[in-house]
Design a protein around this motif. Structure first.
Motif, short mmCIF file in Angstrom:
data_model
loop_
_atom_site.label_atom_id
_atom_site.label_comp_id
_atom_site.label_asym_id
_atom_site.label_seq_id
_atom_site.Cartn_x
_atom_site.Cartn_y
_atom_site.Cartn_z
N VAL A 277 11.49 5.99 14.90
CA VAL A 277 10.70 4.76 14.83
C VAL A 277 9.25 5.15 15.04
CG1 VAL A 277 10.14 2.60 16.02
CG2 VAL A 277 12.53 3.19 15.59
N ARG A 278 8.38 4.63 14.20
CA ARG A 278 6.95 4.93 14.31
C ARG A 278 6.15 3.64 14.22
NH1 ARG A 278 4.39 5.18 9.27
NH2 ARG A 278 5.79 5.05 7.47
N VAL A 279 4.88 3.75 14.56
CA VAL A 279 4.00 2.58 14.54
C VAL A 279 2.99 2.76 13.40
CG1 VAL A 279 2.42 1.15 15.89
CG2 VAL A 279 4.21 2.46 17.04
N PRO A 280 3.23 2.14 12.24
CA PRO A 280 2.23 2.23 11.18
C PRO A 280 0.94 1.53 11.62
CG PRO A 280 4.32 1.38 10.33
CD PRO A 280 4.40 1.35 11.82
N VAL A 281 -0.18 2.20 11.50
CA VAL A 281 -1.48 1.62 11.87
C VAL A 281 -2.28 1.40 10.61
CG1 VAL A 281 -3.62 1.95 13.15
CG2 VAL A 281 -1.44 2.66 14.17
N HIS A 282 -2.52 0.14 10.29
CA HIS A 282 -3.27 -0.20 9.09
C HIS A 282 -4.75 0.11 9.27
CE1 HIS A 282 -4.41 -2.49 5.51
NE2 HIS A 282 -5.35 -3.05 6.23
N ALA A 283 -5.30 -0.18 10.46
CA ALA A 283 -6.73 0.03 10.68
C ALA A 283 -7.00 0.17 12.16
CB ALA A 283 -7.54 -1.12 10.11
N ARG A 284 -8.03 0.97 12.47
CA ARG A 284 -8.55 1.14 13.83
C ARG A 284 -10.01 0.73 13.81
NH1 ARG A 284 -6.24 6.98 15.68
NH2 ARG A 284 -8.16 6.92 16.89
#
Length: 316
Positions: A277-284
């Motif tokens: 399981v991972r955390v997709p990060v669209h933007a920082r």
């Protein structure tokens, strides 16, 4: 400390504020990053006030370091995350998940706890059952697809574009459809219906969702993007001996949140550690660009989480 306050005009303003004073049972956390959630947009708009006694600042999840021990942690909040320092009930802290950097970790506690509390604790999702996930490309949706897949469920995903369908399948969905171009009830019927539906839309999909349930199915409503009222086909609900569950996480008592977080740590932390399981990060974005972060969620089309970088000097 720097913090984002809400103006009378329903805007976000970077402000210098005193640090919070921890109440008994609370600890201070120096915030590295904060997750952005749709509930934050509702709060800024005046439609989702914080529970009594909670911080008036937006922000429901953070990653940071405990002020007392320096240990890296993530926290589930009732408010206050858009700031350099938060006061958190100790029972709402979890150790930083192994193998996850601080910025994506800030997007874990709210979505993971939401998925576990709703799919596992409320709906009782079991291995071999079929779950339909609306909004499968958002923060909660991407977590729900992955966690349900790892729990052994068959996952049907609903997204807003062909590209997002591909992303949902890559995360573990067995089938994915673009809601704009698909006859969803027909598509779900061809799959045999759903045992559990996780719905962030609400009223406008109520009748359709009930129609897509299997016998003894469970519809869990956790959002009202499509309105707070809908038409309920009572006869169909009764005939299928189905259930409709409505839940929120923010307003639950601290003891319930602590129980949910303990179960979340048991179920999800090992999956984060092994990378399944991972955390997709669209933007920082930096803290001061919180309004732009809200605009990204408002416009849609994002995959996973939008994260505010608060103070990376404390990153692990």
């Amino acid at each position: 400390m720097r913090a984002m306050t809400i103006t009378p005009e329903h805007r976000l303003l970077l402000t210098d504020l005193p640090e919070p004073s921890p109440a008994p049972g609370e600890v201070l956390v120096d915030v590295v990053a904060a997750g952005v959630n749709r509930a934050d947009l509702l709060q800024v708009a005046g439609g989702y006030p914080p529970p009594a006694g909670a911080s008036e600042l937006p922000g429901l999840e953070v990653a940071g370091r405990r002020r007392d021990t320096g240990a890296p942690v993530v926290a589930l909040l009732a408010g206050g995350g858009y700031a350099e320092v938060v006061a958190v009930p100790e029972g709402q802290l979890l150790p930083a998940p192994a193998g996850v950097e601080a910025v994506p970790a800030a997007g874990v506690p709210e979505v993971a706890a939401t998925v576990v509390s709703n799919l596992v604790l409320e709906a009782g999702l079991r291995t071999g059952e079929t779950v339909l996930i609306h909004g499968a490309s958002g923060g909660i949706g991407t977590a729900a697809v992955q966690i349900a897949h790892r729990l052994g469920a068959r996952v049907l995903a609903v997204t807003g574009s062909p590209e997002a369908c591909g992303s949902a399948r890559a995360l573990g969905a067995d089938a994915a459809w673009d809601r704009r171009t698909t006859d969803l009830p027909a598509a779900v019927a061809a799959e045999g219906g759903a045992d559990v539906i996780l719905d962030v839309v609400g009223g406008s999909l109520l009748a359709e969702n009930v129609a897509m349930l299997r016998e003894r199915g469970r519809l869990v409503i956790i959002g009202t993007l499509g309105g707070a009222r809908g038409e309920l086909p009572i006869g169909l609900l009764m005939g299928r001996r189905a259930r409709i569950l409505g839940t929120t996480l923010r307003s639950r008592p601290a003891a319930e949140k602590q129980e949910i977080l303990a179960r979340t740590q048991d179920l999800v932390w090992p999956l984060l550690a092994d990378g399944s399981v991972r955390v997709p990060v669209h933007a920082r974005l930096p803290l001061e660009e919180a309004e732009e972060a809200h605009g990204m969620l408002r416009r849609g089309g994002h995959l996973g989480k939008v994260i505010l970088e608060v103070d990376l000097s404390g990153a692990w």
